[in-house]
Scaffold this motif. Structure first.
Motif, PDB file in Angstrom:
ATOM      1  N   ASP A  80       0.833  -1.196   0.000  1.00 41.49           N
ATOM      2  CA  ASP A  80       0.000   0.000   0.000  1.00 41.49           C
ATOM      3  C   ASP A  80       0.876   1.257   0.000  1.00 41.49           C
ATOM      4  N   HIS A  82       1.894   3.039   2.253  1.00 35.71           N
ATOM      5  CA  HIS A  82       2.855   3.101   3.357  1.00 35.71           C
ATOM      6  C   HIS A  82       3.926   2.008   3.239  1.00 35.71           C
ATOM      7  N   ARG A  84       3.268  -1.212   3.102  1.00 34.83           N
ATOM      8  CA  ARG A  84       2.840  -2.377   3.868  1.00 34.83           C
ATOM      9  C   ARG A  84       2.238  -3.424   2.942  1.00 34.83           C
ATOM     10  N   ARG A  86      -0.328  -5.865   1.477  1.00 35.23           N
ATOM     11  CA  ARG A  86      -1.766  -6.052   1.647  1.00 35.23           C
ATOM     12  C   ARG A  86      -2.277  -7.289   0.917  1.00 35.23           C
ATOM     13  N   ILE A 140       3.956   0.683  10.855  1.00 31.83           N
ATOM     14  CA  ILE A 140       3.014   1.791  10.754  1.00 31.83           C
ATOM     15  C   ILE A 140       1.618   1.245  11.048  1.00 31.83           C
ATOM     16  N   THR A 141       0.987   1.757  12.075  1.00 34.47           N
ATOM     17  CA  THR A 141      -0.338   1.286  12.462  1.00 34.47           C
ATOM     18  C   THR A 141      -1.427   2.200  11.905  1.00 34.47           C
ATOM     19  N   ASP A 142      -2.658   1.707  11.966  1.00 36.77           N
ATOM     20  CA  ASP A 142      -3.814   2.514  11.588  1.00 36.77           C
ATOM     21  C   ASP A 142      -4.993   2.122  12.483  1.00 36.77           C
ATOM     22  N   ARG A 143      -6.168   2.609  12.168  1.00 40.18           N
ATOM     23  CA  ARG A 143      -7.316   2.355  13.032  1.00 40.18           C
ATOM     24  C   ARG A 143      -8.219   1.232  12.542  1.00 40.18           C
ATOM     25  N   THR A 144      -7.920   0.674  11.367  1.00 44.25           N
ATOM     26  CA  THR A 144      -8.845  -0.301  10.791  1.00 44.25           C
ATOM     27  C   THR A 144      -8.217  -1.660  10.491  1.00 44.25           C
ATOM     28  N   TRP A 145      -6.947  -1.694  10.104  1.00 43.45           N
ATOM     29  CA  TRP A 145      -6.326  -2.964   9.709  1.00 43.45           C
ATOM     30  C   TRP A 145      -5.151  -3.291  10.631  1.00 43.45           C
ATOM     31  N   THR A 147      -4.078  -2.268  13.411  1.00 43.35           N
ATOM     32  CA  THR A 147      -4.315  -1.506  14.633  1.00 43.35           C
ATOM     33  C   THR A 147      -3.223  -1.809  15.650  1.00 43.35           C
TER      34      THR A 147
END
Length: 207
Positions: A80, A82, A84, A86, A140-145, A147
């Protein structure tokens, strides 16, 4: 489902035509077959078959996404924006030596034109943290995958797995060292008690 509008920044890609499977559920795991919709939910747009290789389909990746190949492992990734992973799959190359067959009955890889394209699967946070560890990438984190909770669970899982592996290897090393010492001791006693064996040992050492 994620909505994605095609634009000039989209990246053309060749992706596997076949999709893999995963398992869902807790105590009673259920097999789940990936569908095109699972990858389209990420913003990937499938545009048709690859006329040059039926193992692939043509696609457009979202803006900023790319592909990454690992020559040493045959692993392929869709990354993606970032960096990462996927989606992922394997490509097995054939060197023409018929590793799984004979000239009379060529191997399956040879019969597909020298390479075999594996099933494409969605990457999980567990796959992602392994990728970071192997390629020395920051997480690198996010709020949906990816996390923080999912990443931490994945890190704990890998740590515990390798801890058990280290225990097993340590135990095997300890046993091997014991057996080495035991047979070395028996060999020394045998040589001392057998003039013929001792003479043979002396002759080998002289040469």
């Amino acid at each position: 489902m994620t909505q994605h509008t095609q634009n000039q920044a989209d990246t053309s890609a060749r992706l596997p035509a076949a999709f893999g499977k995963t398992y869902i559920g807790n105590a009673a795991e259920t097999e789940y077959q990936y569908q095109a919709a699972d990858f389209e939910a990420l913003g990937i747009r499938f545009t048709g078959s690859d006329p040059d290789d039926p193992q692939y389909v043509l696609a457009l990746l979202p803006e900023g996404w790319s592909q990454h190949s690992e020559a040493h492992s045959g692993r392929r990734y869709v990354l993606d924006q970032h960096g990462r992973p996927r989606a992922m799959w394997y490509v097995v190359e054939c060197d023409g030596q018929h590793p799984n067959g004979s000239p009379a009955k060529p191997c399956r890889i040879c019969s597909t034109g020298g390479h075999l394209v594996g099933w494409m699967e969605l990457a999980s946070p567990r796959n992602y943290v392994k990728y970071c560890a192997q390629h020395n990438r920051p997480i690198i984190t996010d709020r949906t995958w990816a996390t923080p909770e999912a990443v931490r669970d994945a890190l704990l899982s890998w740590r515990d797995m390798h801890q058990e592996e280290a225990k097993s290897l340590t135990s095997r090393l300890t046993r091997a060292q014991y057996q080495y010492g035991r047979y070395a001791e028996l060999l020394d006693k045998f040589d001392r008690s057998s003039p013929t064996a001792a003479a043979s040992r002396s002759g080998k050492q002289a040469t």
